[in-house]
Design a protein around this motif. Structure first.
Motif, PDB file in Angstrom:
ATOM      1  N   PHE A  11       0.820  -1.201   0.000  1.00 42.06           N
ATOM      2  CA  PHE A  11       0.000   0.000   0.000  1.00 42.06           C
ATOM      3  C   PHE A  11       0.865   1.267   0.000  1.00 42.06           C
ATOM      4  CE2 PHE A  11      -2.089  -3.294   2.588  1.00 42.06           C
ATOM      5  CZ  PHE A  11      -3.204  -3.540   1.819  1.00 42.06           C
ATOM      6  N   GLU A  12       0.970   1.925  -1.141  1.00 44.28           N
ATOM      7  CA  GLU A  12       1.531   3.278  -1.245  1.00 44.28           C
ATOM      8  C   GLU A  12       2.940   3.471  -0.699  1.00 44.28           C
ATOM      9  OE1 GLU A  12      -1.658   3.164   0.412  1.00 44.28           O
ATOM     10  OE2 GLU A  12      -2.887   3.676  -1.311  1.00 44.28           O
ATOM     11  N   GLY A  13       3.700   2.418  -0.482  1.00 46.58           N
ATOM     12  CA  GLY A  13       5.074   2.587  -0.021  1.00 46.58           C
ATOM     13  C   GLY A  13       5.188   2.693   1.483  1.00 46.58           C
ATOM     14  N   ARG A  14       6.397   2.933   1.965  1.00 48.94           N
ATOM     15  CA  ARG A  14       6.724   2.917   3.390  1.00 48.94           C
ATOM     16  C   ARG A  14       5.696   3.665   4.243  1.00 48.94           C
ATOM     17  NH1 ARG A  14      10.971   5.458   1.230  1.00 48.94           N
ATOM     18  NH2 ARG A  14      10.625   7.203   2.636  1.00 48.94           N
ATOM     19  N   ASN A  15       5.316   3.021   5.350  1.00 49.84           N
ATOM     20  CA  ASN A  15       4.425   3.657   6.323  1.00 49.84           C
ATOM     21  C   ASN A  15       5.219   4.459   7.338  1.00 49.84           C
ATOM     22  OD1 ASN A  15       2.173   1.392   5.654  1.00 49.84           O
ATOM     23  ND2 ASN A  15       1.285   3.100   6.774  1.00 49.84           N
ATOM     24  N   ASN A  16       4.538   5.399   7.969  1.00 50.62           N
ATOM     25  CA  ASN A  16       5.119   6.151   9.074  1.00 50.62           C
ATOM     26  C   ASN A  16       4.296   5.962  10.330  1.00 50.62           C
ATOM     27  OD1 ASN A  16       7.205   7.470   7.542  1.00 50.62           O
ATOM     28  ND2 ASN A  16       5.633   8.806   6.674  1.00 50.62           N
ATOM     29  N   ALA A  17       4.976   5.727  11.446  1.00 51.79           N
ATOM     30  CA  ALA A  17       4.378   5.839  12.771  1.00 51.79           C
ATOM     31  C   ALA A  17       5.097   6.993  13.451  1.00 51.79           C
ATOM     32  CB  ALA A  17       4.547   4.546  13.565  1.00 51.79           C
ATOM     33  N   TYR A  18       4.341   7.961  13.933  1.00 52.37           N
ATOM     34  CA  TYR A  18       4.931   9.142  14.539  1.00 52.37           C
ATOM     35  C   TYR A  18       4.907   9.021  16.063  1.00 52.37           C
ATOM     36  CZ  TYR A  18       4.613  11.071   9.851  1.00 52.37           C
ATOM     37  OH  TYR A  18       4.752  11.277   8.502  1.00 52.37           O
ATOM     38  N   VAL A  19       6.018   9.390  16.671  1.00 52.19           N
ATOM     39  CA  VAL A  19       6.193   9.272  18.111  1.00 52.19           C
ATOM     40  C   VAL A  19       6.093  10.652  18.746  1.00 52.19           C
ATOM     41  CG1 VAL A  19       7.734   8.517  19.964  1.00 52.19           C
ATOM     42  CG2 VAL A  19       7.711   7.283  17.775  1.00 52.19           C
ATOM     43  N   LEU A  20       5.156  10.801  19.666  1.00 55.09           N
ATOM     44  CA  LEU A  20       5.007  12.033  20.436  1.00 55.09           C
ATOM     45  C   LEU A  20       5.315  11.700  21.887  1.00 55.09           C
ATOM     46  CD1 LEU A  20       1.643  13.351  18.915  1.00 55.09           C
ATOM     47  CD2 LEU A  20       3.969  13.889  18.200  1.00 55.09           C
ATOM     48  N   ALA A  21       6.332  12.320  22.445  1.00 55.64           N
ATOM     49  CA  ALA A  21       6.751  11.968  23.800  1.00 55.64           C
ATOM     50  C   ALA A  21       7.122  13.208  24.586  1.00 55.64           C
ATOM     51  CB  ALA A  21       7.939  11.010  23.748  1.00 55.64           C
ATOM     52  N   ASP A  22       6.717  13.189  25.845  1.00 58.71           N
ATOM     53  CA  ASP A  22       7.066  14.270  26.768  1.00 58.71           C
ATOM     54  C   ASP A  22       7.182  13.648  28.157  1.00 58.71           C
ATOM     55  OD1 ASP A  22       7.525  16.648  28.041  1.00 58.71           O
ATOM     56  OD2 ASP A  22       5.429  17.280  28.014  1.00 58.71           O
ATOM     57  N   GLY A  23       8.409  13.356  28.561  1.00 60.91           N
ATOM     58  CA  GLY A  23       8.603  12.681  29.838  1.00 60.91           C
ATOM     59  C   GLY A  23       7.986  11.301  29.813  1.00 60.91           C
ATOM     60  N   ASP A  24       7.050  11.069  30.717  1.00 60.52           N
ATOM     61  CA  ASP A  24       6.388   9.769  30.786  1.00 60.52           C
ATOM     62  C   ASP A  24       5.202   9.656  29.841  1.00 60.52           C
ATOM     63  OD1 ASP A  24       8.163   8.887  32.715  1.00 60.52           O
ATOM     64  OD2 ASP A  24       6.908   9.559  34.390  1.00 60.52           O
ATOM     65  N   GLU A  25       4.857  10.730  29.153  1.00 61.62           N
ATOM     66  CA  GLU A  25       3.722  10.693  28.231  1.00 61.62           C
ATOM     67  C   GLU A  25       4.195  10.233  26.853  1.00 61.62           C
ATOM     68  OE1 GLU A  25       1.063  14.085  28.118  1.00 61.62           O
ATOM     69  OE2 GLU A  25       2.009  14.856  29.935  1.00 61.62           O
ATOM     70  N   LEU A  26       3.561   9.202  26.329  1.00 66.14           N
ATOM     71  CA  LEU A  26       3.954   8.640  25.035  1.00 66.14           C
ATOM     72  C   LEU A  26       2.715   8.383  24.187  1.00 66.14           C
ATOM     73  CD1 LEU A  26       6.124   7.413  23.138  1.00 66.14           C
ATOM     74  CD2 LEU A  26       5.740   5.223  24.305  1.00 66.14           C
ATOM     75  N   ALA A  27       2.743   8.872  22.957  1.00 63.82           N
ATOM     76  CA  ALA A  27       1.649   8.658  22.024  1.00 63.82           C
ATOM     77  C   ALA A  27       2.209   8.271  20.663  1.00 63.82           C
ATOM     78  CB  ALA A  27       0.786   9.914  21.900  1.00 63.82           C
ATOM     79  N   LEU A  28       1.414   7.535  19.901  1.00 62.12           N
ATOM     80  CA  LEU A  28       1.728   7.186  18.517  1.00 62.12           C
ATOM     81  C   LEU A  28       0.633   7.714  17.613  1.00 62.12           C
ATOM     82  CD1 LEU A  28       2.805   3.420  18.801  1.00 62.12           C
ATOM     83  CD2 LEU A  28       4.306   5.392  18.454  1.00 62.12           C
ATOM     84  N   VAL A  29       1.028   8.227  16.462  1.00 63.05           N
ATOM     85  CA  VAL A  29       0.086   8.539  15.400  1.00 63.05           C
ATOM     86  C   VAL A  29       0.271   7.469  14.330  1.00 63.05           C
ATOM     87  CG1 VAL A  29      -0.657  10.211  13.671  1.00 63.05           C
ATOM     88  CG2 VAL A  29       0.192  11.003  15.888  1.00 63.05           C
ATOM     89  N   ASP A  30      -0.715   6.571  14.221  1.00 60.93           N
ATOM     90  CA  ASP A  30      -0.708   5.394  13.348  1.00 60.93           C
ATOM     91  C   ASP A  30       0.296   4.347  13.828  1.00 60.93           C
ATOM     92  OD1 ASP A  30      -2.800   6.324  11.828  1.00 60.93           O
ATOM     93  OD2 ASP A  30      -1.565   7.010  10.159  1.00 60.93           O
ATOM     94  N   THR A  31       0.065   3.098  13.383  1.00 58.76           N
ATOM     95  CA  THR A  31       0.834   1.982  13.945  1.00 58.76           C
ATOM     96  C   THR A  31       1.409   1.015  12.916  1.00 58.76           C
ATOM     97  OG1 THR A  31      -1.104   0.515  14.135  1.00 58.76           O
ATOM     98  CG2 THR A  31      -0.653   2.011  15.993  1.00 58.76           C
ATOM     99  N   GLY A  32       0.898   1.020  11.688  1.00 59.57           N
ATOM    100  CA  GLY A  32       1.388   0.069  10.702  1.00 59.57           C
ATOM    101  C   GLY A  32       0.614  -1.242  10.707  1.00 59.57           C
ATOM    102  N   VAL A  33       0.961  -2.093   9.755  1.00 60.06           N
ATOM    103  CA  VAL A  33       0.299  -3.378   9.529  1.00 60.06           C
ATOM    104  C   VAL A  33       0.702  -4.386  10.608  1.00 60.06           C
ATOM    105  CG1 VAL A  33       0.080  -5.292   7.885  1.00 60.06           C
ATOM    106  CG2 VAL A  33       0.236  -2.949   7.050  1.00 60.06           C
ATOM    107  N   ALA A  34      -0.206  -5.285  10.929  1.00 60.54           N
ATOM    108  CA  ALA A  34       0.058  -6.291  11.958  1.00 60.54           C
ATOM    109  C   ALA A  34       0.741  -7.524  11.362  1.00 60.54           C
ATOM    110  CB  ALA A  34      -1.237  -6.690  12.656  1.00 60.54           C
TER     111      ALA A  34
END
Length: 336
Positions: A11-34
């Protein structure tokens, strides 16, 4: 922007998962195929940053497609993360039986309407059946809508619904923490500039498929053109797509994609003018040639999106499964 690049050959080439982190707070924007390879890519990428799946507090999904949401359920089970996704796509991320059945039924109806021959339909269904494993585990999503503001990973994100490629596709504008002044019903955003995560709303290389990528979307080309115009009006400085590298001139890229669809509309009209009435599968064959894998639905879906738009604009008529040209318009820019 901190991103983990994930493999993706389908699907459309390489996927991106974006990492948002601030100290102990961690979030991902999208995760990729399982899949095992992608799971390892994501785990390794997080480990390089000192994290593991269990540390993820929030997952923000741009839309339900498996190359963006496939690992969300698994990560949620390890971390108890909150999974945010637009309300239109939440039932599919949850893998709700009724929602999945409705999607399958709608696809079957359209494949018949588009005129797919039996061998192409069987090949597509075999591909889809063979890809079930990449969907991953169901998640328990928290539905969001246009204008929803999220505080994740030390970052403020504002949700901008961007339908077309998918019914629930959303962009997430990166805010400075101030409350948004963009009214949900505003035609033009009161804020412009800045950066955003945009999923598959605008891609740097390919043009996102409309019509076949999410068969639930009514009038997909019209909705996507509206999304592109709104995107242009926002005048982002840079955006972070779901595939490949960041886009440094987002409005220009959106204009290019809009021009591409005008050109494709012209190509569809050429087919009807030169070959007479045709169904979506036949038009797709003239546009794209032989298709395989997921493109068996993407090709005629794209043709259908344009034919359906032309029908609503009274440029073509639809009779007995075929589209017939009524009168060729001279101004495609006014049409799309």
């Amino acid at each position: 922007m901190d991103r983990i690049t994930l493999g993706n050959e389908e699907f459309e080439g390489r996927n991106n998962a974006y990492v948002l982190a601030d100290g102990d707070e961690l979030a991902l924007v999208d995760t990729g195929v399982a899949t095992d390879d992608i799971r390892a890519d994501l785990r390794d990428g997080l480990a390089e940053r000192g994290y593991e799946f269990a540390d993820v507090d929030d997952i923000v999904l741009t839309h339900f497609h498996v190359d963006h949401a496939g690992l969300a359920g698994e990560i949620q089970r390890e971390s108890d993360a909150t999974v945010y996704v637009h309300e239109a796509d939440a039932p599919l991320v949850e893998q709700d039986e009724a929602a999945v059945a409705a999607l399958d039924d709608r696809r079957e109806t359209l494949l018949e309407e588009w005129g797919l021959p039996e061998d192409a339909r069987e090949e597509l269904l075999a591909f889809l059946d063979g890809s079930v494993h990449i969907e991953g585990l169901p998640a328990e999503p928290t539905p969001i809508e246009d204008g929803t503001v999220l505080e994740v990973g030390g970052t403020t994100l504002e949700t901008v619904h961007a339908p077309g490629h998918a019914a629930g596709l959303c962009c997430f504008e990166i805010r400075d923490g101030a409350e948004s002044d963009r009214g949900a019903a505003a035609d033009v955003p009161s804020r412009t500039g800045g950066e955003a995560f945009v999923g598959d709303a605008v891609l740097p290389v390919y043009t996102p498929n409309v019509g076949g990528a999410d068969v639930r979307v009514e009038r997909p080309l019209e909705k996507y053109a509206e999304t592109l115009r709104s995107f242009i009006d926002r005048e982002y400085d840079r955006v972070w797509p779901g595939h490949r590298d960041p886009i440094e001139d987002p409005s220009e890229r959106a204009r290019t994609i809009l021009d591409h669809h005008r050109e494709r509309t012209g190509n569809v009209l050429d087919v009807l003018e030169e070959h007479g009435p045709a169904d979506a599968w036949t038009v797709s064959a003239h546009l794209f040639g032989d298709l395989e894998g997921i493109h068996i639905v993407h090709g005629p879906g794209e043709a259908y999106a344009h034919l359906d738009h032309l029908r609503h604009e009274d440029v073509v008529a639809y009779d007995d499964g075929e589209y017939r040209l009524l009168e060729r318009p001279t101004d495609l820019e006014a049409l799309v």
